[in-house]
Design an enzyme around this catalytic site. Structure first.
Site, PDB file in Angstrom:
ATOM      1  N   HIS A   1      46.485  48.036  33.859  1.00  0.00           N
ATOM      2  CA  HIS A   1      46.418  47.789  35.671  1.00  0.00           C
ATOM      3  C   HIS A   1      48.599  48.589  35.204  1.00  0.00           C
ATOM      4  CE1 HIS A   1      46.509  46.453  39.433  1.00  0.00           C
ATOM      5  NE2 HIS A   1      45.502  46.994  39.171  1.00  0.00           N
TER       6      HIS A   1
ATOM      7  N   CYS B   1      45.324  52.450  39.381  1.00  0.00           N
ATOM      8  CA  CYS B   1      44.598  52.054  40.348  1.00  0.00           C
ATOM      9  C   CYS B   1      45.657  52.796  41.706  1.00  0.00           C
ATOM     10  CB  CYS B   1      45.345  50.217  40.373  1.00  0.00           C
ATOM     11  SG  CYS B   1      45.005  49.865  42.205  1.00  0.00           S
TER      12      CYS B   1
ATOM     13  N   HIS C   1      40.627  52.110  40.070  1.00  0.00           N
ATOM     14  CA  HIS C   1      40.850  50.818  41.133  1.00  0.00           C
ATOM     15  C   HIS C   1      41.131  51.767  42.443  1.00  0.00           C
ATOM     16  CE1 HIS C   1      42.419  47.511  39.357  1.00  0.00           C
ATOM     17  NE2 HIS C   1      40.465  47.640  39.128  1.00  0.00           N
TER      18      HIS C   1
ATOM     19  N   ASP D   1      38.594  48.948  45.316  1.00  0.00           N
ATOM     20  CA  ASP D   1      39.269  47.760  45.077  1.00  0.00           C
ATOM     21  C   ASP D   1      39.872  47.297  46.478  1.00  0.00           C
ATOM     22  OD1 ASP D   1      41.309  45.857  43.505  1.00  0.00           O
ATOM     23  OD2 ASP D   1      42.478  47.481  43.592  1.00  0.00           O
ATOM     24  N   HIS D   2      40.201  46.269  46.463  1.00  0.00           N
ATOM     25  CA  HIS D   2      40.024  46.055  48.237  1.00  0.00           C
ATOM     26  C   HIS D   2      39.325  46.417  49.406  1.00  0.00           C
ATOM     27  CE1 HIS D   2      44.093  43.917  46.359  1.00  0.00           C
ATOM     28  NE2 HIS D   2      43.756  43.429  45.583  1.00  0.00           N
TER      29      HIS D   2
ATOM     30  N   TYR E   1      39.093  40.857  48.756  1.00  0.00           N
ATOM     31  CA  TYR E   1      37.904  40.246  48.563  1.00  0.00           C
ATOM     32  C   TYR E   1      36.773  40.454  49.442  1.00  0.00           C
ATOM     33  CZ  TYR E   1      39.622  42.162  43.804  1.00  0.00           C
ATOM     34  OH  TYR E   1      41.092  42.445  43.167  1.00  0.00           O
TER      35      TYR E   1
END
Ligand code: DNO
Length: 394
Positions: A233, A271, A298, A356-357, A373
């Site tokens: 990542h 990501c 992500h 992601d998020h 999250y």
């Protein structure tokens, strides 16, 4: 892409069973209770799989199998931790978990200065301000070499801002930077941080990159043998903080490390939220250069905002289709990569992704969800991304 969702395990307040309603196809999770450096035993892995299977889910990606600080700094315990890492990989592979995400960021994982910044639409987003970070670094942590990292104008603004903060605001900033985020740092005090920073004395970017390459040279051949795909990542945000080196901040950084340990098992997590903070990051170029080695994605968007230093941009987490990353072009490039894999007969032609998020939206505002999250914000993200994926199907 396989539409996955991060689930934090039995303590996650979002019940697994409900995720079918969000269209979730697979789960990303980790054994968060096991400290970095220790083995994920067959028994613990099996218990997690049983929980997932009870709700008709599979464990698609282990995120993260954390790399210990001893491995990152090659200090006491290093060799044992490598041995344990390989053992965990064997145990995961035997249980059918084939994709393993990790990062190589020293000490801190992702870093923000505001976790709940109100947005014009009524929801909240996470935000990073270099000025606030400088206030933390210079006046709260009081890191001795911090003044070297900020120019005089920024130091002066930070001093003024610090003087204006109430004690409550100072505590909030401190907690936001060093606590409350996923990772092993949720109970750290300022002196814990200072102590850990000292373990990086003498470790510059070159040395940290070498340590990452050493780590991969030690574990990737083993991963290859057991059929595991490791995926690193990126740094979040993609620049140095607290004087610590960061080595996975750009496409170029990835190319160097992937070339140095040139086996398919040593791969990347793309990501877009982390890499996309850097002005000039080109996600399509990333897919072109690292495509065959992208094992996990992500999808998240960030929007840069004017700040004191363009090399370390201020940003907030935008709705998934509204930030600086061109999500349509990115997903199109990833769909093309999947098509190439299908024609090459690769068994990993479907790349796992997760939204992601997410911003905190609607009923998220009444729940105490983990920063980044929330349920509704991530569902919105997944729904929007799923639409693009459908439109990009060849
Ligand atoms: C933040 C996450 C990171 C990520 C790790 C991977 O929300 O994307 O915490 O899981 O950096 O090792």
């Amino acid at each position: 892409m396989k539409q996955c969702w991060r689930w934090f395990g039995p303590n996650d307040k979002i019940p697994l069973a409900q995720l079918h309603q969000a269209g979730v196809e697979g789960i990303v999770t980790a054994l968060h209770d096991i400290p970095p450096g220790e083995i994920w035993s067959t028994e613990n892995i099996r218990m997690r799989i049983e929980l997932l299977e009870a709700d008709d889910f599979s464990w698609d990606v282990a995120e993260s199998l954390p790399v210990s600080e001893a491995i990152k700094t090659q200090s006491s315990g290093y060799k044992d931790h490598l041995e344990n890492y390989r053992a965990s990989l064997s145990n995961l592979a035997a249980a059918g978990v084939r994709t393993v995400c990790y990062n190589f960021m020293p000490i801190l994982d992702w870093t923000r200065t505001v976790l709940r910044s109100p947005q014009p639409h009524g929801g909240n987003a996470m935000h990073f301000s270099l000025l606030d970070f400088a206030v933390f670094d210079l006046h709260i942590l009081r890191r001795p070499s911090a003044p070297d990292d900020y120019n005089q104008a920024l130091r002066e603004r930070a001093a003024e801002r610090f003087a204006d903060l109430s004690n409550q605001q100072k505590t909030m900033l401190q907690n936001t930077v060093i606590a409350g985020l996923p990772g092993a740092n949720d109970s750290w005090t300022l002196s814990d941080v200072a102590e850990r920073l000292a373990t990086y004395d003498g470790i510059d970017r070159e040395r940290l990159r070498r340590n990452l390459i050493d780590f991969l040279s030690e574990v990737a051949p083993h991963a290859e043998t057991c059929g595991i795909r490791l995926c690193c990542h990126p740094d979040d945000p993609p620049f140095s903080l607290l004087g610590l080196p960061r080595v996975m901040s750009s496409t170029q950084d990835y190319v160097r490390v992937l070339d140095a340990v040139d086996v398919p098992a040593s791969g990347a997590t793309l990501c877009t939220g982390s890499l996309g903070v850097a002005e000039g990051f080109d996600p399509v170029g990333f897919v072109r250069q690292a495509g065959a080695r992208i094992h996990f994605v992500h999808l998240r968007n960030t929007k840069r905002v004017p700040g004191p230093d363009p090399a370390r941009p201020d940003f907030y987490e935008a709705p998934h289709l509204e930030g600086d990353t061109d999500m349509v072009a990115t997903i199109r490039a990833l769909s093309e990569e999947e098509a190439r894999r299908r024609s090459a007969g690769r068994e990993d032609s479907e790349i796992p992704m997760r939204p992601d998020h997410g911003q905190e939206l609607l009923s998220d505002l009444e729940t105490d969800s983990m920063p980044g999250y929330p349920l509704i914000g991530r569902m919105r993200g997944l729904a929007e991304l799923r639409g693009i994926m459908a439109a990009c199907q060849p």
